[in-house]
Design a protein around this motif. Structure first.
Motif, mmCIF file in Angstrom:
data_model
loop_
_atom_site.group_PDB
_atom_site.id
_atom_site.type_symbol
_atom_site.label_atom_id
_atom_site.label_comp_id
_atom_site.label_asym_id
_atom_site.label_seq_id
_atom_site.Cartn_x
_atom_site.Cartn_y
_atom_site.Cartn_z
ATOM 1 N N TRP A 1 37.810 37.550 -19.415
ATOM 2 C CA TRP A 1 38.920 36.788 -19.980
ATOM 3 C C TRP A 1 39.021 36.984 -21.491
ATOM 4 N N LYS A 2 37.890 37.237 -22.145
ATOM 5 C CA LYS A 2 37.925 37.502 -23.584
ATOM 6 C C LYS A 2 38.495 38.889 -23.865
ATOM 7 N N LEU B 1 40.732 40.272 -21.989
ATOM 8 C CA LEU B 1 42.163 40.077 -21.760
ATOM 9 C C LEU B 1 42.840 39.418 -22.967
#
Length: 484
Positions: free
Chosen positions: A361-362, A364
């Protein structure tokens, strides 16, 4: 033929001679700690086999650059052969090798961090923005080219937008996935194909019933017209085949995968020499296949492109298999340049913001804004986009060479090996942007632009020599506590 063979000998011999000298000067040591081990996260920092790292690095920095650039560059006459050979050995390979080794010693740091440490925090801030913009330019340019080609080869339903969307999906995967997945598996195949195609063309040039119409006994004046003199235009037109700032944004990516610092010479210096050989082959092939400079110029004036010439040369000289390789080179190569450009942009922004890239997620969170900006940049007219990419590419090389010069001076090394290329490329970049016609540049008279570029290079060199005594040597290049 003699000019071609001499240039080829300079390239190959330069790796074993000057490359050895530069390696000794940088004091590479197999016992030095490597980011791939110390910072291993199996995403960006991951040990890879040396042969795979070489092919990835080669395709990262090559793509279609040494093909298209060399085809257009040979219109500057025999000077193109000399620039490819001498520029690669004394400028491009030094630039790539030294930036790669410094990145290793900074824990795999991105280029702006490398430049910033040597040239100051103000330059670092500027280079963070400048390098990310350049990488976005690269990605945008290398989406449009293959998308246009693919849309022309497929049914009408698969239009340009369809292929752009598909390429973007691939880019997203290549940017986010661990380095050993898509890039680690696809790049060696495409890299080998690019080398194999060049080797086939080389065999035709050496042993085929052809004559290379280039001789060092001819005039070194430009064949591209009065508005495109050899200096500074040729040195920007032939970028990836001699020296390219984009390469230094790619070196840190492979610096995070090397298992031994002694491999830096074959990986970084060697990949640049291989690219120079490819550029030399395609420069010779273009003018030989067309039969001369005038015929090549007329071919381009008739609306043909470097891509169409690659297609014709490959089919005629290598048969149907060569045609397949040509399609691979013209379509796959730019795509595999664009994806690593965006991956490098992600790493640069992550280094800037100190964002751990292990969680998806980081990754992204960093990647989505970069992709959004790339899509916006693609709205700019392609010809304009390409010209500014070419100039900014060489300007980035200027900053990198000056940073390498300061790095070497701090450690009492022979900094002249990067100082002279730094001065030369400074003169090229400043002269080019001044002489380039409006609105690309400032439209200044070529003689005045050249004098101005030379003056800037001399002033910077004088400032460096004046302040050299104040440069302080670091205690160690390998404080691994700072790597994390």
């Amino acid at each position: 033929m003699t000019a071609f063979l001499l240039s080829l000998a300079i390239l190959i011999g330069g790796y074993f001679t000057y490359g050895y000298v530069i390696d000794r000067m940088m004091s590479t040591d197999k016992s030095n700690p490597m980011p791939a081990h110390v910072r291993r996260d199996n995403i960006d920092f991951r040990p890879l086999p040396p042969w795979k790292v070489f092919l990835i690095q080669f395709l990262n920095i090559a793509g279609i650059g040494p093909i298209f650039g060399a085809i257009m560059g040979i219109m500057f006459g025999p000077a193109a052969f000399l620039w490819i050979a001498l520029g690669t050995i004394f400028a491009g390979a030094v630039h790539d090798f030294c930036s790669g080794v410094i990145s290793i010693r900074m824990g795999g740091a991105s280029l702006p961090e490398v430049i910033g440490r040597e040239l100051g925090s103000g330059v670092k801030l500027f280079m963070r923005a400048f390098s990310v913009i350049l990488l976005i330019f690269v990605a945008a340019v290398f989406v449009i080219t293959p998308a246009d080609l693919l849309s022309g080869m497929t049914p009408e339903a698969f239009d340009r937008f369809f292929w752009i969307a598909l390429i973007f999906i691939y880019y997203m995967l290549a940017t986010l996935l661990p380095i050993d997945k898509l890039i680690g598996n696809l790049y060696p195949i495409f890299g080998f194909a690019l080398l194999f195609m060049a080797a086939g063309i080389l065999c035709v040039l050496l042993w085929g019933d052809v004559t290379i119409p280039v001789s060092f006994g001819e005039s070194f004046e430009s064949r591209a017209g009065d508005t495109r003199p050899v200096f500074p235009m040729m040195f920007v037109s032939i970028a990836c085949g001699a020296i390219s700032g984009f390469h230094a944004t790619q070196s840190p990516m492979m610096a995070r995968c090397l298992t031994n610092e002694k491999l830096a010479r074959p990986i970084f210096y060697g990949a640049m020499v291989a690219e120079g050989v490819v550029a030399l082959i395609w420069a010779a092939a273009a003018v030989t296949f067309m039969g001369g400079y005038e015929q090549l110029a007329q071919y381009m004036a008739d609306g043909n492109t470097a891509g169409s010439l690659v297609h014709e040369v490959s089919f005629n000289w290598l048969g149907s298999f060569g045609g397949i390789l040509a399609i691979l080179g013209v379509i796959a190569a730019p795509i595999t340049t664009g994806d690593t450009a965006l991956r490098s942009a992600r790493l640069t922004v992550a280094d800037l913001l100190h964002v751990d890239q292990a969680p998806i997620w980081k990754r992204l969170a960093v990647t989505i804004p970069i992709f959004t900006l790339t899509a916006i940049v693609m709205m700019v007219k392609y010809e304009v986009l390409w010209r500014y990419f070419a100039w900014s590419n060489q300007t980035l090389a200027v900053f990198t060479l000056w940073a390498i010069t300061v790095y070497l001076a701090r450690r009492g090394k022979a900094y002249v090996v990067s100082l002279l290329p730094a001065m030369f490329m400074t003169a090229v970049s400043v002269s080019y942007i001044l002489a380039a016609p409006l609105p690309e540049g400032f439209g200044v008279d070529t003689a005045m632009a050249t004098c101005s570029g030379t003056a800037v290079a001399l002033i910077l060199a004088a400032a460096f020599i004046y302040s050299r005594s104040r440069l302080t040597a670091p205690q160690s290049d390998f404080d691994t506590k700072l790597w994390t």
